[in-house]
Each structure stands twice: as structure tokens, then as C-alpha cells.
Design an enzyme around this catalytic site. Structure first.
Site, PDB file in Angstrom:
ATOM      1  N   ALA A 179       1.225  -9.089  17.888  1.00  0.00           N
ATOM      2  CA  ALA A 179       2.368  -9.270  16.995  1.00  0.00           C
ATOM      3  C   ALA A 179       3.687  -9.227  17.756  1.00  0.00           C
ATOM      4  CB  ALA A 179       2.339  -8.183  15.917  1.00  0.00           C
ATOM      5  N   HIS A 223       0.825  -1.222   0.000  1.00  0.00           N
ATOM      6  CA  HIS A 223       0.000   0.000   0.000  1.00  0.00           C
ATOM      7  C   HIS A 223       0.854   1.265   0.000  1.00  0.00           C
ATOM      8  CE1 HIS A 223      -3.520  -2.558   1.750  1.00  0.00           C
ATOM      9  NE2 HIS A 223      -3.460  -2.623   0.447  1.00  0.00           N
TER      10      HIS A 223
END
Ligand code: ZN
Length: 280
Positions: A248, A135
Site C-alpha cells: 500500500a 468496522h
């Protein structure tokens, strides 16, 4: 459901084992990766769109129809509130320990490539080398005609940027807008990586934004094993071989510890202490 997911009492060890025995490991990260650096997510509880309402989906059309007007709005701070909040968070953000652990996993040869949906550049800042920013990256500008990218450097938008020196095309932030196709070179590289993957690790992605998420299903169809690291169930969960229900940062640090030991410990010396590690 293509495969019965493996949910063991120690999914991290399962994940580490799968990564260790895979020839080519590609990681895909989403917004959940950067949330620990203070960058808000879009969807879900506390997400930007949950708080500010869904975004306008025609950002790229608005830019293409009137690039100078678009930049003027940006210069005059006439952006949507969620964009201002995101911009300020991006400016303040630093890599967290998970970003450093991911770069460490690359360094020990456990991870071969990372495809990120994030635009924050924190992976690069943490020292990761093999990266596709699907992106885009907010610290670059890009010509929408020839695709040439320029470092933002000291650029502060006080007036719209000059048209592209090579082709005269309009210059925008490299970040992919709503309604804007992923640049062809970026998408081709992401696909090339996915086609080489024998294992994909999806971290902090809701696996719902196309075409990035579609790559995970392509990898699965190619025969790659799928590891999901996410505190929440996602669309990917049913096709995942190993599921780690964790943030994460915590999961990546654990994986690095497990895989670093594998890397540093000669076979037959599994119980030897490894304190005497000097930098080469
Ligand atoms: Zn150009």
C-alpha cells in the site's frame, strides 16, 4: 469473469490515469494498509489467526449476554492472546507514508471518500477527512442500543462504563465484534458512497469479509471501474480493471506523485519544472 483485467508493464500509470479521469473515486482499505504501521493482519502468513488459531465468532453475543462480565474480563486482562497482541500494536501504531499519501490524494481532489475496514484511526491521524470506518474505531465507545458514539478520551477501563446517558443501553468499544451487525448509519453511508463511485480502489484487502467486500462487487455492478492494489491475488483480482501488485505505502506514494503532477502542471507545460510551489 466480467472484465479482462489490464496488467500492463506500468499498472501504476494505468491506475493514475483511471483515477484522474473518474468523476468520483472511492477507496476501500483493509488490513494490508496498516501492516506497514506494525499492525498485524488476521489471515495469511504471519496473521494473528494463523498464529493463534481462528477467533471465537460469538464475541458480540458474549458481550450482549453479560456486558459487565465482558468488561471485567477486559479489566482483568483476561483476553485472548491475539486480542492483547492486536491492542498493543494499535496503541503503538503511527500512520505510515501511505496513510499520508492517501490524505494527500484526497487533498488534490483525486480521491473523494475512503471506506476502511481498519479500526486503528490512522487515516484520521494522517489528516484524511472523508472517511467511513465500517468496522468502527477503537478510540471510541458506542451504545449498542441507540448507536451514540463517545470519544474514548482518557477512558481507561478500570471499571465497566456507565450505561448510555441517553437510553440506558450497554456501552462497548465502537469496534465491530464478530457476530455484531455493522451499525446501520455506517453501512448506509458506505453504500451511499459506493453508489456514487465511478471508480473504486481496493487497497490491501483480501476482499473476503462481508459485508464490506460485497460493496466492491456492488460498485462493479453499478459500472464503476475497479483498481486493486495488493501484493497478492485476491477474490477481487478477476473483476479488477487494473491490478497493482504492490504494498500500500509504495503504491500510494507513486500515485500521489503521478496525480499531484497532473494537478499542478498546467496543460501545455508538461515538461516545465514545478519547483516554485509555494504554500498558499
Ligand atoms: Zn444509548
Amino acid at each position: 469473469m466480467l472484465t479482462e483485467p489490464i496488467i500492463t508493464s506500468d499498472p501504476l500509470e494505468q491506475a493514475a490515469s483511471l483515477i484522474k479521469h473518474s468523476k468520483y473515486v472511492v477507496v476501500m482499505t483493509g488490513a494490508g494498509m496498516s501492516v506497514e504501521s506494525g499492525i498485524p493482519t488476521f489471515r495469511g502468513e504471519g496473521g494473528l489467526w494463523t498464529r493463534y488459531g481462528p477467533p471465537k465468532m460469538d464475541g458480540f453475543k458474549q458481550f450482549r449476554d453479560d456486558p459487565v462480565g465482558w468488561w471485567q474480563k477486559r479489566i482483568n486482562q483476561q483476553m485472548d492472546a491475539h486480542i492483547i497482541e492486536l491492542r498493543d500494536a494499535l496503541v503503538a501504531a503511527e500512520p505510515h507514508t501511505g496513510h499520508h499519501a492517501l490524505a494527500g490524494l484526497e487533498k488534490v481532489g483525486a480521491v473523494h471518500h475512503v471506506i476502511t475496514q481498519n479500526i486503528d484511526g490512522l487515516d484520521l491521524k494522517a489528516g484524511l477527512k472523508n472517511l467511513t470506518e465500517i468496522h468502527g474505531n477503537r478510540s471510541r465507545l458506542r451504545c449498542i442500543q441507540c448507536g451514540q458514539r463517545m470519544s474514548l478520551g482518557d477512558f481507561v477501563p478500570i471499571e465497566p462504563p456507565e450505561p448510555c446517558a441517553s437510553c440506558g443501553g450497554s456501552i462497548k468499544f465502537d469496534t465491530v465484534m464478530f457476530g455484531e451487525p455493522i451499525p446501520a448509519d455506517t453501512l448506509a453511508e458506505a453504500r451511499r458512497q459506493i453508489d456514487m463511485a465511478t471508480c473504486v480502489v481496493a487497497i490491501g484487502t483480501s476482499a473476503s469479509v462481508r459485508p464490506a467486500s460485497g460493496l466492491l462487487w456492488i460498485a462493479k455492478a453499478n459500472g464503476a471501474s475497479v483498481i486493486e492494489i495488493n501484493p497478492n491475488e485476491t477474490k477481487l483480482s478477476p473483476i479488477s480493471d487494473v491490478i497493482v501488485r504492490s504494498s500500500a505505502g509504495s503504491a500510494l506514494n507513486s500515485l500521489l506523485n503521478l496525480l499531484k503532477i497532473c494537478e499542478e502542471t498546467p496543460s501545455g507545460a508538461a515538461n516545465e519544472p514545478t519547483q516554485d510551489v509555494r504554500s498558499a
